[in-house]
Write an enzyme that holds these catalytic residues in place. Sequence first.
Site, short mmCIF file in Angstrom:
data_model
loop_
_atom_site.label_atom_id
_atom_site.label_comp_id
_atom_site.label_asym_id
_atom_site.label_seq_id
_atom_site.Cartn_x
_atom_site.Cartn_y
_atom_site.Cartn_z
N GLY A 70 -15.19 3.23 3.86
CA GLY A 70 -13.82 3.80 3.25
C GLY A 70 -13.47 3.15 2.02
O GLY A 70 -12.18 3.29 1.88
N GLN A 71 -14.26 2.34 1.51
CA GLN A 71 -13.74 1.87 0.14
C GLN A 71 -13.50 3.12 -0.88
O GLN A 71 -14.47 3.68 -1.22
CB GLN A 71 -14.45 0.93 -0.31
CG GLN A 71 -14.02 0.08 -1.74
CD GLN A 71 -14.67 -1.02 -2.32
OE1 GLN A 71 -15.95 -1.17 -1.92
NE2 GLN A 71 -14.39 -1.67 -3.38
N HIS A 112 -9.90 -5.42 -3.03
CA HIS A 112 -8.64 -5.76 -2.40
C HIS A 112 -8.65 -6.04 -1.05
O HIS A 112 -9.51 -5.52 -0.19
CB HIS A 112 -7.72 -4.46 -2.71
CG HIS A 112 -8.44 -3.18 -2.21
ND1 HIS A 112 -9.26 -2.76 -2.80
CD2 HIS A 112 -8.48 -2.46 -0.96
CE1 HIS A 112 -10.04 -1.41 -2.35
NE2 HIS A 112 -9.23 -1.44 -1.30
N HIS A 117 -6.88 -5.76 2.28
CA HIS A 117 -5.84 -5.31 3.06
C HIS A 117 -5.26 -6.40 4.03
O HIS A 117 -5.77 -6.97 4.96
CB HIS A 117 -6.23 -4.03 3.98
CG HIS A 117 -6.61 -2.83 3.14
ND1 HIS A 117 -6.04 -1.85 3.09
CD2 HIS A 117 -7.92 -2.91 2.68
CE1 HIS A 117 -6.66 -0.76 2.30
NE2 HIS A 117 -7.86 -1.33 2.02
N ASN A 128 -12.65 -3.55 2.95
CA ASN A 128 -13.67 -2.26 2.96
C ASN A 128 -14.60 -2.34 1.70
O ASN A 128 -14.05 -2.44 0.88
CB ASN A 128 -12.81 -1.04 2.81
CG ASN A 128 -11.81 -0.93 4.06
OD1 ASN A 128 -12.20 -1.01 5.24
ND2 ASN A 128 -10.83 0.09 4.18
N ASP A 136 0.69 -1.14 0.02
CA ASP A 136 -0.01 0.15 -0.07
C ASP A 136 0.82 1.24 0.08
O ASP A 136 1.84 1.40 0.73
CB ASP A 136 -0.92 -0.01 1.18
CG ASP A 136 -2.26 0.71 1.21
OD1 ASP A 136 -3.20 0.36 0.91
OD2 ASP A 136 -1.78 2.29 1.25
P1 AMP Z 1 -9.81 1.34 0.41
O1 AMP Z 1 -9.57 2.63 0.97
O2 AMP Z 1 -9.96 0.20 1.26
O3 AMP Z 1 -10.50 1.47 -0.89
O4 AMP Z 1 -8.08 1.08 0.04
C1 AMP Z 1 -7.46 1.67 -1.19
C2 AMP Z 1 -6.02 1.51 -0.64
O5 AMP Z 1 -5.19 1.61 -1.93
C3 AMP Z 1 -5.74 2.73 0.34
O6 AMP Z 1 -5.14 2.02 1.53
C4 AMP Z 1 -4.56 3.14 -0.44
O7 AMP Z 1 -3.41 3.77 0.20
C5 AMP Z 1 -4.13 2.41 -1.59
N1 AMP Z 1 -3.52 3.08 -2.93
C6 AMP Z 1 -3.96 3.81 -3.57
N2 AMP Z 1 -3.55 4.02 -4.58
C7 AMP Z 1 -2.25 3.09 -4.53
C8 AMP Z 1 -1.20 2.79 -5.53
N3 AMP Z 1 -0.98 3.43 -6.55
N4 AMP Z 1 -0.47 1.89 -5.11
C9 AMP Z 1 -0.48 1.35 -3.83
N5 AMP Z 1 -1.62 1.48 -3.14
C10 AMP Z 1 -2.68 2.31 -3.42
#
Ligand code: AMP
Length: 114
Positions: free
Chosen positions: A93-94, A100, A102, A87, A30
Amino acid sequence: MPECLFCGIAAGEIPATVVLDGKRVIAFRDVNPQASTHVLVIPRDHYPNVAALASAGDGLLDELITEAHQVAVAEGIADSGYRIVFNTGPGAGQTVGHVHAHVLGGRPMTWPPG
Ligand code: AMP
């Protein structure tokens, strides 16, 4: 540039720090880590959320969880404990509409999360 950020990462068109590169599943760090280990595990194919992935019913969700555990083993957090979070929806918070998991660990975690 693909419309979906994580489709772009899965296709190798958008850079990421990949830690697991499988046929159907890929994992990468992340960019904004919330723990010393914070890895995202995704299917290469696009599903908007975990419910859609579960509905596909072809074993891909099982594989995603198995690979998430393998990430935890490789990161050295399988024994100390880790958290897998999906999420789902804006209220949770998605922010990226490609399912994905986490994988978080390497620090003490409390429940409920703050
Ligand atoms: P969510 O908020 O559950 O949709 O998680 C999305 C996650 O993607 C967040 O924790 C971000 O920090 C992460 N994220 C966004 N852009 C990137 C990227 N280019 N590479 C890696 N992680 C990312």
